[in-house]
Design an enzyme around this catalytic site. Sequence first.
Site, PDB file in Angstrom:
ATOM      1  N   GLY A  11       0.837  -0.840   0.204  1.00  0.00           N
ATOM      2  CA  GLY A  11      -0.325  -0.038   0.064  1.00  0.00           C
ATOM      3  C   GLY A  11       0.842   1.254  -0.445  1.00  0.00           C
ATOM      4  O   GLY A  11       1.400   1.339   0.604  1.00  0.00           O
ATOM      5  N   ARG A  72       0.979  -4.624  -5.372  1.00  0.00           N
ATOM      6  CA  ARG A  72       0.495  -6.558  -3.796  1.00  0.00           C
ATOM      7  C   ARG A  72       0.964  -7.307  -5.334  1.00  0.00           C
ATOM      8  O   ARG A  72       0.050  -8.114  -5.638  1.00  0.00           O
ATOM      9  CB  ARG A  72      -0.754  -6.557  -3.603  1.00  0.00           C
ATOM     10  CG  ARG A  72      -1.026  -4.762  -2.177  1.00  0.00           C
ATOM     11  CD  ARG A  72      -2.103  -5.206  -1.306  1.00  0.00           C
ATOM     12  NE  ARG A  72      -2.454  -4.300  -1.329  1.00  0.00           N
ATOM     13  CZ  ARG A  72      -2.024  -2.980   0.458  1.00  0.00           C
ATOM     14  NH1 ARG A  72      -0.999  -4.258   1.003  1.00  0.00           N
ATOM     15  NH2 ARG A  72      -2.702  -2.715   0.591  1.00  0.00           N
ATOM     16  N   ASP A 103       4.789  -4.687   6.249  1.00  0.00           N
ATOM     17  CA  ASP A 103       5.423  -5.797   6.521  1.00  0.00           C
ATOM     18  C   ASP A 103       5.753  -7.016   4.916  1.00  0.00           C
ATOM     19  O   ASP A 103       6.374  -7.620   5.087  1.00  0.00           O
ATOM     20  CB  ASP A 103       4.423  -5.838   7.682  1.00  0.00           C
ATOM     21  CG  ASP A 103       3.173  -6.644   8.181  1.00  0.00           C
ATOM     22  OD1 ASP A 103       2.841  -5.791   6.339  1.00  0.00           O
ATOM     23  OD2 ASP A 103       2.214  -7.435   7.509  1.00  0.00           O
ATOM     24  N   THR A 126       4.018   2.943   5.745  1.00  0.00           N
ATOM     25  CA  THR A 126       2.606   2.140   5.595  1.00  0.00           C
ATOM     26  C   THR A 126       1.717   2.804   6.836  1.00  0.00           C
ATOM     27  O   THR A 126       2.208   3.339   7.521  1.00  0.00           O
ATOM     28  CB  THR A 126       2.612   1.035   6.144  1.00  0.00           C
ATOM     29  OG1 THR A 126       1.599   0.073   6.491  1.00  0.00           O
ATOM     30  CG2 THR A 126       3.174   0.043   7.458  1.00  0.00           C
ATOM     31  N   ASP A 128      -0.214   2.111   8.353  1.00  0.00           N
ATOM     32  CA  ASP A 128      -0.834   1.299   9.505  1.00  0.00           C
ATOM     33  C   ASP A 128      -0.136   1.844  10.710  1.00  0.00           C
ATOM     34  O   ASP A 128      -0.261   1.134  11.953  1.00  0.00           O
ATOM     35  CB  ASP A 128      -0.917  -0.764   9.186  1.00  0.00           C
ATOM     36  CG  ASP A 128      -2.032  -0.176   8.218  1.00  0.00           C
ATOM     37  OD1 ASP A 128      -3.010   0.561   8.458  1.00  0.00           O
ATOM     38  OD2 ASP A 128      -2.332  -1.427   8.217  1.00  0.00           O
ATOM     39  N   ASP A 130       2.444  -0.503  11.798  1.00  0.00           N
ATOM     40  CA  ASP A 130       2.102  -2.085  12.364  1.00  0.00           C
ATOM     41  C   ASP A 130       3.536  -2.541  11.807  1.00  0.00           C
ATOM     42  O   ASP A 130       3.643  -4.222  12.085  1.00  0.00           O
ATOM     43  CB  ASP A 130       1.220  -2.776  11.746  1.00  0.00           C
ATOM     44  CG  ASP A 130       1.142  -2.480  10.482  1.00  0.00           C
ATOM     45  OD1 ASP A 130       2.088  -1.518   9.372  1.00  0.00           O
ATOM     46  OD2 ASP A 130       0.318  -3.768   9.476  1.00  0.00           O
ATOM     47  N   ARG A 172      -6.119  -2.911   9.065  1.00  0.00           N
ATOM     48  CA  ARG A 172      -5.863  -4.235   8.340  1.00  0.00           C
ATOM     49  C   ARG A 172      -5.883  -4.943  10.181  1.00  0.00           C
ATOM     50  O   ARG A 172      -6.826  -6.094  10.240  1.00  0.00           O
ATOM     51  CB  ARG A 172      -5.484  -4.452   8.288  1.00  0.00           C
ATOM     52  CG  ARG A 172      -5.919  -6.015   6.763  1.00  0.00           C
ATOM     53  CD  ARG A 172      -5.061  -6.224   5.282  1.00  0.00           C
ATOM     54  NE  ARG A 172      -3.679  -5.769   5.713  1.00  0.00           N
ATOM     55  CZ  ARG A 172      -2.965  -5.048   4.413  1.00  0.00           C
ATOM     56  NH1 ARG A 172      -4.158  -5.536   3.666  1.00  0.00           N
ATOM     57  NH2 ARG A 172      -1.430  -4.783   4.224  1.00  0.00           N
TER      58      ARG A 172
HETATM   59  O1  F6P Z   1      -1.330   0.241   3.762  1.00  0.00           O
HETATM   60  C1  F6P Z   1      -2.349  -0.404   4.107  1.00  0.00           C
HETATM   61  C2  F6P Z   1      -3.822  -0.829   4.057  1.00  0.00           C
HETATM   62  O2  F6P Z   1      -4.394   0.836   3.931  1.00  0.00           O
HETATM   63  C3  F6P Z   1      -4.250  -0.469   5.443  1.00  0.00           C
HETATM   64  O3  F6P Z   1      -4.653  -0.191   6.641  1.00  0.00           O
HETATM   65  C4  F6P Z   1      -5.746  -1.378   4.496  1.00  0.00           C
HETATM   66  O4  F6P Z   1      -6.950  -2.840   5.277  1.00  0.00           O
HETATM   67  C5  F6P Z   1      -5.117  -2.160   3.301  1.00  0.00           C
HETATM   68  O5  F6P Z   1      -4.108  -1.320   2.625  1.00  0.00           O
HETATM   69  C6  F6P Z   1      -5.862  -1.606   2.010  1.00  0.00           C
HETATM   70  O6  F6P Z   1      -5.596  -2.216   1.115  1.00  0.00           O
HETATM   71  P1  F6P Z   1      -5.775  -2.256  -0.562  1.00  0.00           P
HETATM   72  O7  F6P Z   1      -5.577  -0.311  -1.304  1.00  0.00           O
HETATM   73  O8  F6P Z   1      -4.818  -3.533  -1.281  1.00  0.00           O
HETATM   74  O9  F6P Z   1      -7.607  -2.264  -0.608  1.00  0.00           O
END
Ligand code: F6P
Length: 322
Positions: A11, A72, A103, A126, A128, A130, A172
């Site tokens: 992300g 991803r 991560d 990120t 998050d 995390d 998440r």
């Molecule tokens: O990058 C982290 C994040 O923003 C999380 O907080 C969220 O759950 C996820 O990515 C959403 O991912 P995507 O943009 O692939 O839907």
Amino acid sequence: MKNVGVLTSGGDAPGMNACIRAIVRCGVSHGLEVVGIRWGYAGLLERDFVTLGARSVSNILQRGGTFLGTSRCEEMKTPQGIKKAVEILREEGIEGLITIGGDGTFRGATALAEAGYTRIVGVPCTIDNDVYGTDHTIGFDTAVNTALDAIDKIRDTAESLQRPFFIEVMGRTRGFIALDVGVAGGAEHSLIPEIKADLEDLSHSIEHDFRKGKKSSIVVIAEGDEAGGAVRVAQEIGKRLGVEYRVCVLGHIQRGGSPTAADRILASKLGAAAVDALVNGKECHMVGEMKGEITLTPLRETWGRMKELDSKLLELIKVLAS
Ligand code: F6P
């Protein structure tokens, strides 16, 4: 070392561009050629490379997203994908690699190291927060401020109509955003994945908020909360309370926008630290900042160890909302 590759993965987060800029400019000042890898690990597997000079990163410091693009990449989760990535890095003569992300990015980087390509340094980026091995990840501060801005606005309308609001923030698996936003936004309640929510108790508390004279009650919910996201929690509470309520899912708004000063500074420091680490022969580590000091954490620990969250903040949210 003659050159270094750089990619952003997973992300995107505000501050990624500031970090690429720091890596390119510090790399150039060390006499390195900097190779940008477009679209994260997916671009690596496609050999989608671009040479980056000091002027290639002009005017990106303040921009959200990542100008290199990200992905991803499912293929990087397979042994074949890892083997192919190592072969490409060797064939293209990329002598060191800086991976910017969270991560998932560092799981990929660890796999590359285990497959024999060890000259890798990670930079935590990120929203998050995390990632073990840094107090804050790049992008977290901006995301919290973006969510905060929304909550302040929601408070105006919530008070005007005396409604409970259920606001979902990203996160998440972890509640870092929900906790900080809860404190800074003066939320009445925050729900985080790390602590099981008692919905019966929550509905009584919301009722109590209004009985004691509050005109609104704001519940901040991390998207990964085990009680479900804001929609599910609101439906449950709505049934119990029998009052009108509203839900707002902030979603990807939190991922965009111009990075805050704190994120630009962190991105600049960590980008520079990553180049220094590689130049000084450090391998398979992530740069971070803990208690104001630049730190190095083995890549495997960044995702293998659980970062502590200050759950005492939940109590503080309750007390301050009394
Ligand atoms: O990058 C982290 C994040 O923003 C999380 O907080 C969220 O759950 C996820 O990515 C959403 O991912 P995507 O943009 O692939 O839907």
